[in-house]
Design a protein around this motif. Structure first.
Motif, PDB file in Angstrom:
ATOM      1  N   GLN A  37      -0.619 -11.770  -1.389  1.00  0.00           N
ATOM      2  CA  GLN A  37      -1.840 -10.987  -1.481  1.00  0.00           C
ATOM      3  C   GLN A  37      -2.884 -11.463  -0.478  1.00  0.00           C
ATOM      4  O   GLN A  37      -2.776 -12.555   0.075  1.00  0.00           O
ATOM      5  CB  GLN A  37      -2.407 -11.076  -2.900  1.00  0.00           C
ATOM      6  CG  GLN A  37      -1.516 -10.464  -3.966  1.00  0.00           C
ATOM      7  CD  GLN A  37      -2.192 -10.451  -5.319  1.00  0.00           C
ATOM      8  OE1 GLN A  37      -2.194 -11.435  -6.031  1.00  0.00           O
ATOM      9  NE2 GLN A  37      -2.772  -9.301  -5.673  1.00  0.00           N
ATOM     10  N   SER A  45       0.993  -8.697   6.533  1.00  0.00           N
ATOM     11  CA  SER A  45       2.032  -7.932   7.227  1.00  0.00           C
ATOM     12  C   SER A  45       2.663  -8.741   8.346  1.00  0.00           C
ATOM     13  O   SER A  45       3.872  -8.644   8.594  1.00  0.00           O
ATOM     14  CB  SER A  45       1.445  -6.625   7.775  1.00  0.00           C
ATOM     15  OG  SER A  45       1.073  -5.764   6.709  1.00  0.00           O
ATOM     16  N   GLN A  90       5.692   1.212   2.278  1.00  0.00           N
ATOM     17  CA  GLN A  90       4.742   2.098   1.604  1.00  0.00           C
ATOM     18  C   GLN A  90       4.975   3.561   1.961  1.00  0.00           C
ATOM     19  O   GLN A  90       4.872   4.449   1.112  1.00  0.00           O
ATOM     20  CB  GLN A  90       3.301   1.699   1.977  1.00  0.00           C
ATOM     21  CG  GLN A  90       2.249   2.615   1.354  1.00  0.00           C
ATOM     22  CD  GLN A  90       0.827   2.152   1.669  1.00  0.00           C
ATOM     23  OE1 GLN A  90       0.618   1.044   2.131  1.00  0.00           O
ATOM     24  NE2 GLN A  90      -0.139   3.001   1.426  1.00  0.00           N
ATOM     25  N   ASP A 167       6.620  -3.842   1.325  1.00  0.00           N
ATOM     26  CA  ASP A 167       5.257  -3.814   1.865  1.00  0.00           C
ATOM     27  C   ASP A 167       4.466  -2.709   1.179  1.00  0.00           C
ATOM     28  O   ASP A 167       4.694  -1.532   1.439  1.00  0.00           O
ATOM     29  CB  ASP A 167       5.300  -3.578   3.379  1.00  0.00           C
ATOM     30  CG  ASP A 167       3.937  -3.736   4.031  1.00  0.00           C
ATOM     31  OD1 ASP A 167       2.997  -4.207   3.356  1.00  0.00           O
ATOM     32  OD2 ASP A 167       3.800  -3.392   5.214  1.00  0.00           O
ATOM     33  N   GLU A 168       3.565  -3.087   0.274  1.00  0.00           N
ATOM     34  CA  GLU A 168       2.753  -2.138  -0.489  1.00  0.00           C
ATOM     35  C   GLU A 168       3.615  -1.000  -1.052  1.00  0.00           C
ATOM     36  O   GLU A 168       3.354   0.186  -0.801  1.00  0.00           O
ATOM     37  CB  GLU A 168       1.625  -1.568   0.390  1.00  0.00           C
ATOM     38  CG  GLU A 168       0.642  -2.583   0.913  1.00  0.00           C
ATOM     39  CD  GLU A 168      -0.325  -3.115  -0.148  1.00  0.00           C
ATOM     40  OE1 GLU A 168      -0.198  -2.715  -1.326  1.00  0.00           O
ATOM     41  OE2 GLU A 168      -1.197  -3.921   0.211  1.00  0.00           O
ATOM     42  N   GLY A 171       1.713   1.763  -2.916  1.00  0.00           N
ATOM     43  CA  GLY A 171       0.422   2.177  -2.354  1.00  0.00           C
ATOM     44  C   GLY A 171       0.208   3.677  -2.313  1.00  0.00           C
ATOM     45  O   GLY A 171      -0.932   4.141  -2.355  1.00  0.00           O
ATOM     46  N   SER A 178       4.003   4.056 -10.234  1.00  0.00           N
ATOM     47  CA  SER A 178       3.957   2.665  -9.759  1.00  0.00           C
ATOM     48  C   SER A 178       4.590   1.732 -10.771  1.00  0.00           C
ATOM     49  O   SER A 178       5.364   0.829 -10.416  1.00  0.00           O
ATOM     50  CB  SER A 178       2.507   2.242  -9.496  1.00  0.00           C
ATOM     51  OG  SER A 178       1.943   2.980  -8.444  1.00  0.00           O
ATOM     52  N   THR A 199       1.193  -6.977  -1.453  1.00  0.00           N
ATOM     53  CA  THR A 199       0.407  -6.023  -2.246  1.00  0.00           C
ATOM     54  C   THR A 199      -1.045  -6.461  -2.373  1.00  0.00           C
ATOM     55  O   THR A 199      -1.359  -7.646  -2.340  1.00  0.00           O
ATOM     56  CB  THR A 199       1.011  -5.867  -3.657  1.00  0.00           C
ATOM     57  OG1 THR A 199       0.279  -4.878  -4.384  1.00  0.00           O
ATOM     58  CG2 THR A 199       0.986  -7.177  -4.434  1.00  0.00           C
ATOM     59  N   HIS A 200      -1.921  -5.460  -2.510  1.00  0.00           N
ATOM     60  CA  HIS A 200      -3.332  -5.733  -2.825  1.00  0.00           C
ATOM     61  C   HIS A 200      -3.584  -5.486  -4.311  1.00  0.00           C
ATOM     62  O   HIS A 200      -4.673  -5.761  -4.811  1.00  0.00           O
ATOM     63  CB  HIS A 200      -4.243  -4.814  -2.011  1.00  0.00           C
ATOM     64  CG  HIS A 200      -4.134  -3.363  -2.415  1.00  0.00           C
ATOM     65  ND1 HIS A 200      -3.097  -2.545  -1.990  1.00  0.00           N
ATOM     66  CD2 HIS A 200      -4.889  -2.605  -3.232  1.00  0.00           C
ATOM     67  CE1 HIS A 200      -3.243  -1.356  -2.513  1.00  0.00           C
ATOM     68  NE2 HIS A 200      -4.324  -1.345  -3.275  1.00  0.00           N
ATOM     69  N   ASP A 201      -2.566  -4.987  -5.023  1.00  0.00           N
ATOM     70  CA  ASP A 201      -2.719  -4.532  -6.407  1.00  0.00           C
ATOM     71  C   ASP A 201      -2.366  -5.670  -7.373  1.00  0.00           C
ATOM     72  O   ASP A 201      -1.223  -6.132  -7.423  1.00  0.00           O
ATOM     73  CB  ASP A 201      -1.796  -3.330  -6.639  1.00  0.00           C
ATOM     74  CG  ASP A 201      -2.036  -2.645  -7.969  1.00  0.00           C
ATOM     75  OD1 ASP A 201      -2.418  -3.335  -8.934  1.00  0.00           O
ATOM     76  OD2 ASP A 201      -1.827  -1.422  -8.051  1.00  0.00           O
TER      77      ASP A 201
END
Length: 237
Positions: A37, A45, A90, A167-168, A171, A178, A199-201
């Motif tokens: 993250q 990335s 993604q 990768d995500e 997203g 999800s 992920t940012h989630d």
């Protein structure tokens, strides 16, 4: 096992250099699930491209199952990538005008192990594993976002890779879809695959066993995720 020691990555920017990854030391054991993250520009990335053998212009050591990958030729990198690594992106990275079955079969054309009939059989098995075998003959552009991501996962696992890099992966999906996709990743990990998710989630990261946070190209924290938290990450499925 993935072993990273003293990893530094620079990009040429004008007359100077940008230090994208700074002294990364990281070990990912076989069978782990890891979330990476960080904010945009943190280096997530860049790290994934290196782990995925898409970039070998770095300083330091990166070993995959004991093999140093930084000095590999393009052809040897491609061979190792095809054998060891499955990618889930993604944007799905599918051929929209081709059938679901053909998209899943694609990685098998590069290793030349099987005849067309066997490739077709394996692709159907993978589609059954991700729950969309009934969509095999449809073109990808006829599918929903969640179905496309299932196709991408089926394609990623058809060569029986040791590592899944995502990768995500959620997203572009709604919350319910999800959760379904993350349950698939959790099952793959339980089946023995090493899963690394960019992920940012936080809800996505919650299903992983370990979180690694990057900031300005450096690892700033590593956290083990409790089983209770992992279960909460898929509680809606």
């Amino acid at each position: 096992m993935i072993e990273i020691t003293g990893l530094n990555k620079y990009y040429d920017v004008g007359k100077g250099k940008m230090h994208a990854l700074k002294d990364i030391n990281l070990t990912i054991e076989n069978g782990e699930s890891v979330a990476i993250q960080g904010k945009s520009g943190a280096g997530k990335s860049t790290l994934m491209y290196i782990l995925g053998l898409l970039d070998n212009s770095f300083e330091g050591s990166v070993k995959i199952d004991g093999k140093e990958v930084g000095s590999l030729s393009d052809s040897k990198s491609a061979k190792l990538r095809n054998e060891k690594i499955g990618f889930v992106m993604q944007d799905f990275s599918l051929l929209e005008s081709k059938s679901v079955l053909m998209n899943v079969m694609l990685p098998l054309f590069f290793n030349r192990k099987y005849n067309f009939g066997k490739m077709n059989e394996l692709a159907e098995e993978m589609l059954e594993k991700v729950g969309i075998k009934d969509q095999a003959k449809k073109k990808v552009n006829q599918l929903s976002g969640g179905q496309k991501q299932r196709v991408a996962i089926a394609r990623a696992i058809i060569n029986d890779p040791s590592y899944i890099l995502a990768d995500e992966p959620t997203g572009a999906l709604d919350t319910k879809t999800s959760s379904e996709i993350m349950e698939l990743f959790k099952r793959l990990n339980e089946d023995g695959k090493t899963v690394v998710i960019i992920t940012h989630d936080n809800d996505v990261a919650a299903i992983c066993k370990r979180r690694i946070e990057l900031s300005d190209g450096s690892i700033v924290s590593e956290t083990e995720v409790s089983k209770e938290t992992q279960n909460l990450g898929t509680a809606d499925t």
